[in-house]
Design a protein around this motif. Structure first.
Motif, PDB file in Angstrom:
ATOM      1  N   GLU A   5     -52.819 -23.220  22.375  1.00 30.98           N
ATOM      2  CA  GLU A   5     -53.841 -22.258  21.905  1.00 30.98           C
ATOM      3  C   GLU A   5     -53.392 -20.820  22.172  1.00 30.98           C
ATOM      4  O   GLU A   5     -53.524 -19.954  21.317  1.00 30.98           O
ATOM      5  CB  GLU A   5     -55.160 -22.553  22.641  1.00 30.98           C
ATOM      6  CG  GLU A   5     -56.349 -21.717  22.207  1.00 30.98           C
ATOM      7  CD  GLU A   5     -56.829 -22.031  20.800  1.00 30.98           C
ATOM      8  OE1 GLU A   5     -56.487 -23.125  20.295  1.00 30.98           O
ATOM      9  OE2 GLU A   5     -57.514 -21.192  20.198  1.00 30.98           O
ATOM     10  N   VAL A   6     -52.824 -20.593  23.378  1.00 32.46           N
ATOM     11  CA  VAL A   6     -52.349 -19.253  23.721  1.00 32.46           C
ATOM     12  C   VAL A   6     -51.210 -18.833  22.787  1.00 32.46           C
ATOM     13  O   VAL A   6     -51.159 -17.702  22.305  1.00 32.46           O
ATOM     14  CB  VAL A   6     -51.878 -19.187  25.211  1.00 32.46           C
ATOM     15  CG1 VAL A   6     -51.122 -17.902  25.494  1.00 32.46           C
ATOM     16  CG2 VAL A   6     -53.057 -19.320  26.147  1.00 32.46           C
ATOM     17  N   GLU A   7     -50.302 -19.788  22.486  1.00 27.65           N
ATOM     18  CA  GLU A   7     -49.187 -19.474  21.575  1.00 27.65           C
ATOM     19  C   GLU A   7     -49.671 -19.158  20.172  1.00 27.65           C
ATOM     20  O   GLU A   7     -49.151 -18.268  19.524  1.00 27.65           O
ATOM     21  CB  GLU A   7     -48.225 -20.664  21.520  1.00 27.65           C
ATOM     22  CG  GLU A   7     -47.452 -20.832  22.831  1.00 27.65           C
ATOM     23  CD  GLU A   7     -46.269 -21.766  22.658  1.00 27.65           C
ATOM     24  OE1 GLU A   7     -46.419 -22.805  21.989  1.00 27.65           O
ATOM     25  OE2 GLU A   7     -45.205 -21.456  23.212  1.00 27.65           O
ATOM     26  N   LYS A   8     -50.685 -19.916  19.734  1.00 22.78           N
ATOM     27  CA  LYS A   8     -51.259 -19.711  18.405  1.00 22.78           C
ATOM     28  C   LYS A   8     -51.811 -18.281  18.283  1.00 22.78           C
ATOM     29  O   LYS A   8     -51.610 -17.612  17.298  1.00 22.78           O
ATOM     30  CB  LYS A   8     -52.398 -20.723  18.206  1.00 22.78           C
ATOM     31  CG  LYS A   8     -52.514 -21.261  16.790  1.00 22.78           C
ATOM     32  CD  LYS A   8     -53.825 -22.009  16.573  1.00 22.78           C
ATOM     33  CE  LYS A   8     -53.892 -23.322  17.332  1.00 22.78           C
ATOM     34  NZ  LYS A   8     -55.216 -23.968  17.207  1.00 22.78           N
ATOM     35  N   ARG A   9     -52.511 -17.864  19.359  1.00 25.70           N
ATOM     36  CA  ARG A   9     -53.150 -16.542  19.325  1.00 25.70           C
ATOM     37  C   ARG A   9     -52.132 -15.409  19.456  1.00 25.70           C
ATOM     38  O   ARG A   9     -52.291 -14.350  18.900  1.00 25.70           O
ATOM     39  CB  ARG A   9     -54.131 -16.391  20.485  1.00 25.70           C
ATOM     40  CG  ARG A   9     -55.349 -17.267  20.319  1.00 25.70           C
ATOM     41  CD  ARG A   9     -56.259 -17.054  21.507  1.00 25.70           C
ATOM     42  NE  ARG A   9     -57.346 -18.023  21.510  1.00 25.70           N
ATOM     43  CZ  ARG A   9     -58.283 -18.059  22.430  1.00 25.70           C
ATOM     44  NH1 ARG A   9     -58.252 -17.198  23.445  1.00 25.70           N
ATOM     45  NH2 ARG A   9     -59.233 -18.963  22.382  1.00 25.70           N
ATOM     46  N   GLY A  10     -51.102 -15.670  20.329  1.00 21.57           N
ATOM     47  CA  GLY A  10     -50.113 -14.621  20.617  1.00 21.57           C
ATOM     48  C   GLY A  10     -49.204 -14.454  19.414  1.00 21.57           C
ATOM     49  O   GLY A  10     -48.079 -14.082  19.510  1.00 21.57           O
TER      50      GLY A  10
END
Lengths: 219, 219
Positions: A214-219
């Motif tokens: 999720e963090v990678e998707k947002r970043g």
């Protein structure tokens, strides 16, 4: 050398407290035996004589290195905690794979490293309990806890390549990881080893992988 | 009634163990005072006289209801744990919203419920520590832990509408939730209340919401 030699007689006069050298094999063996005894029987019920007996040493020799049981307890606490930190460091130094795999790979090793050592949780529970009446022990336990949180947070940040703005999030995640390890160790300590704690940890790792994704998707 | 009356004199002969009635207000007040004393000072350092003093009662009256400190410890353990279970039940009975909101809403209440009560963690640590030398205490602690795991698992299953094939996954998740609550309570007990534990719990709830989302996507 007079100062470095151990007492040969039971009649050795009261030894002054000595700076403790963990690299001295005798000191390390006493600390390790003491950790085991304390984890098994608790601080109150364990005597210096019993700790010596584990190693085939007279009480006076234990007493030569540690002026009092209180001094030994504080030193065992630091010693065991630094061993724990070393295991954490080794575990999070896992390489290879993508970010998700690296993060949870490191945490798999962490579980194995802590799990194989029954003395850890027994000693921790004893420290938590004795902290109630020993403020110095509590202060040290809090400091050591902060250190290991920092260590795990740095490990996560390195894997995720996070910037400084994420420091608080890393700290919170690190606090969560250590709480899970402590909480599941207590559960196993009470119920004996069964599959539940391991499955709970696997569930946690699965959730963490979703989080990293999720963090990678947002970043 | 002879049997139900309390002793009037210090010279009361040794009372036989009595079936303990938690609905008796005096019994409940003794158990509650004992829980506080035990959490504060530990089992060993607490006397029946001190527990009585908290309530302005003579030791003989405490002794009338509880034949020994060991009996009182076991009863306090059950009493405190059932209060804990009641709080868990109340917390997971939160209604409204979609599945994600319901699950984490219930867990928010759970945190607040457990968090407001400092006696809980103090008593738990004392039980864990004393379990080492009291196998009956350990057996009871393990049973009570299984009960609360079942309760939380049932709550999750109800919210998610899971079928029987998911029972093990629910159990693992439930074990994880309770481990997080225990682990973070220990961290707060050592370090005092600060924002870290709360943030760690929020991170956990965020991960759980991702997990629920993932399960719904697959189902």
């Amino acid at each position: 050398m007079e100062i470095a030699s151990e007492p040969n007689a039971e009649s050795q006069p009261e030894a002054a407290p000595r700076a403790v050298d963990w690299d001295n094999p005798r000191v390390a063996s006493i600390l390790s035996a003491a950790a085991k005894c304390f984890a098994r029987k608790g601080f109150t019920a364990t005597t210096l004589a019993e700790i010596g007996k584990e190693l085939g040493l007279r009480k006076s020799i234990v007493h030569y290195y540690f002026a009092s049981k209180a001094a030994l307890i504080h030193e065992v606490q630091s010693f065991a905690y630094h061993q724990y930190l070393d295991r954490v460091k080794d575990a999070i130094r896992v390489v290879g794979g993508d970010k998700k795999v690296r993060t949870t790979g490191a945490l798999e090793s962490l579980w194995d490293a802590l799990h194989s050592n029954k003395t850890n949780i027994g000693l921790s529970i004893e420290v938590w309990s004795a902290s109630r009446r020993d403020p110095e022990l509590k202060r040290r336990a809090a400091t050591l806890q902060k250190e290991s949180r920092k260590l795990v947070a740095d490990g996560i940040a390195e894997v995720l390549g996070s910037d400084a703005s994420n420091v608080r999030a890393m700290e919170a995640t690190s606090a969560l990881i250590l709480a899970v390890l402590n909480g599941l160790s207590v559960a196993e300590y009470l119920e004996g080893e069964d599959a539940t704690a391991k499955e709970a940890y696997q569930t946690f790792l699965w959730l963490l992988r979703l989080g990293v994704q999720e963090v990678e998707k947002r970043g």
